[in-house]
Design an enzyme around this catalytic site. Sequence first.
Site, PDB file in Angstrom:
ATOM      1  N   CYS A  33       0.248  33.036  12.244  1.00 42.79           N
ATOM      2  CA  CYS A  33       0.583  33.697  13.503  1.00 42.79           C
ATOM      3  C   CYS A  33       1.132  32.685  14.482  1.00 42.79           C
ATOM      4  O   CYS A  33       0.485  32.332  15.468  1.00 42.79           O
ATOM      5  CB  CYS A  33      -0.663  34.364  14.058  1.00 42.79           C
TER       6      CYS A  33
ATOM      7  N   GLU B 189       0.817  -1.220   0.000  1.00 40.56           N
ATOM      8  CA  GLU B 189       0.000   0.000   0.000  1.00 40.56           C
ATOM      9  C   GLU B 189       0.849   1.269   0.000  1.00 40.56           C
ATOM     10  O   GLU B 189       0.789   2.059   0.941  1.00 40.56           O
ATOM     11  CB  GLU B 189      -0.896   0.000   1.245  1.00 40.56           C
TER      12      GLU B 189
HETATM   13  N1  LLP Z   1      -1.297   1.614   4.628  1.00 39.72           N
HETATM   14  C1  LLP Z   1      -1.715   1.952   5.849  1.00 39.72           C
HETATM   15  C2  LLP Z   1      -2.549   1.034   6.612  1.00 39.72           C
HETATM   16  C3  LLP Z   1      -1.349   3.201   6.383  1.00 39.72           C
HETATM   17  O1  LLP Z   1      -1.767   3.540   7.599  1.00 39.72           O
HETATM   18  C4  LLP Z   1      -0.550   4.077   5.620  1.00 39.72           C
HETATM   19  C5  LLP Z   1      -0.161   5.380   6.146  1.00 39.72           C
HETATM   20  C6  LLP Z   1      -0.140   3.676   4.342  1.00 39.72           C
HETATM   21  C7  LLP Z   1      -0.531   2.423   3.878  1.00 39.72           C
HETATM   22  C8  LLP Z   1       0.675   4.544   3.448  1.00 39.72           C
HETATM   23  O2  LLP Z   1       1.913   4.867   3.966  1.00 39.72           O
HETATM   24  P1  LLP Z   1       2.987   5.612   3.024  1.00 39.72           P
HETATM   25  O3  LLP Z   1       3.404   4.641   1.949  1.00 39.72           O
HETATM   26  O4  LLP Z   1       2.331   6.796   2.424  1.00 39.72           O
HETATM   27  O5  LLP Z   1       4.074   5.965   3.938  1.00 39.72           O
HETATM   28  N2  LLP Z   1       1.040  11.993   7.776  1.00 39.72           N
HETATM   29  C9  LLP Z   1       2.293  11.257   7.884  1.00 39.72           C
HETATM   30  C10 LLP Z   1       2.159   9.854   7.367  1.00 39.72           C
HETATM   31  C11 LLP Z   1       1.050   9.076   8.023  1.00 39.72           C
HETATM   32  C12 LLP Z   1       0.886   7.749   7.380  1.00 39.72           C
HETATM   33  C13 LLP Z   1      -0.360   7.086   7.829  1.00 39.72           C
HETATM   34  N3  LLP Z   1      -0.567   5.809   7.251  1.00 39.72           N
HETATM   35  C14 LLP Z   1       3.396  12.026   7.162  1.00 39.72           C
HETATM   36  O6  LLP Z   1       3.118  13.101   6.650  1.00 39.72           O
HETATM   37  O7  LLP Z   1       4.536  11.595   7.127  1.00 39.72           O
END
Ligand code: LLP
Length: 463
Positions: free
Chosen positions: A391, A320
Amino acid sequence: MSRSAHPAGPRHADVWPEGHYSAPPADVNALDPKVWAQTVTRTDTGEVSVGGIGVAALAEEFGTPAYFVDETDFRARARAWRTAFGHDADVFYAGKAFLSRAIVRWLHEEGLNLDVCSGGELTTALSAGMPADRIAFHGNNKSTDEITQAIEAGVGRIVLDSFQEIVRVAHIAQSLGTRQRVQIRVTVGVEAHTHEFIATAHEDQKFGIALADGQAAEAVRRALTLDGLELIGIHSHIGSQIFDMAGFEVAARRVVALLAAVRDEHGVELPEIDLGGGLGIAYTSDDDPREPHEIAKALGEIVTRECEAARLRTPRISVEPGRAIVGPTAFTLYEVGTIKPLEGLRTYVSVDGGMSDNIRTALYDAEYSVALVSRTSDAEPMLVRVVGKHCESGDIVVKDAFLPSDLAPGDLIAVPATGAYCRSMASNYNHALRPPVVAVRDGEARVIVRRETEEDLLRLDVG
Ligand code: LLP
């Protein structure tokens, strides 16, 4: 971090202030292809272009701040994941990184599936024509309405995250006269080397059901007894922005061990495993991400080896990736408003956006790069902090970077690798208007998410 004295930029004696930066770049005009989208280049005039269109024209037409997505790059990355994993595996793009209807259509056309984690993401996906059976539904506290919406739509799988949810989904599926395909999300007990807020497989956090104390085996036991559920596999997601493959390998090994235990106890071989997302990307030139084919090879080998050892049929693997597909494909374009040199510290460069369009620096201490994109410059590099217009003194977009010392108000600067978790985590703090997302490809630019307007703000304010 280099602390060597440098001829340019504010400094105090021979001591550089604390920060993330390494030495000033040899060429402050250079664009490292590791952090910039595929079609981003400097034209003969020194201006930067994407998809064949110069940033000045883009700023003129769409305003700043704005996110520009390189569609060619997005499709190429999606295809690279699809190809690397082949026909025996599935790639679910994680919509939380960034989702819009255009993105859904590109994913569909490139043969990817989609992971959603809210009713809003599901509605967006369905409204853009993603077949429901190619959608996985996630979340640690899905509402009854969301579960009902997902089952009625016919999603390919719901990933169960708690004992309550096992019963809840079974009950709703049964009352709708159906059997829902589900996976159980387990926490494998891996300490991912990333920021605490985005690590998800150690035991002390909210996601999944722990493998270690037999809880996951108990969850499988219960799911197998419920008529409303068809248990198709086990899911693991260890965290985000991870470079080291070792954590994924340990996770794969532990998930396969659970499959073997399930086979031994129930005589059932679960046909699928999902190893989640989380692969890191380059935000600065110091980062060295793995390529999709390396990841596919490493995961495929470990799962095959472990299954052979346990005399299990190799399950269908899914992954994913969110950030790894969309992250590098976009940059945020800002106009410089004010410039404040702080003697002995650094120069503060204020832009027309900030933490409302990129919260990641404030939230995770994330590192970004930045470049002057409306022109080149021969001036010496100076150490800067790019800040927003909110701010709040923590309103930092790029903590430490080098820009030419002749930078002036009106110049356009761009922050690369903002495709993931920037627009999707954008806010209206200070009643900022969230920027548009503009897709650029082969000399054409079109808005895929429009800029918010003050009317949008007032429409919600019904008091
Ligand atoms: N699968 C599941 C179950 C997840 O919870 C996530 C991300 C992904 C796949 C995708 O992960 P990726 O490949 O995009 O790293 N807001 C944070 C990242 C939070 C990720 C949450 N879950 C940031 O800006 O680094």
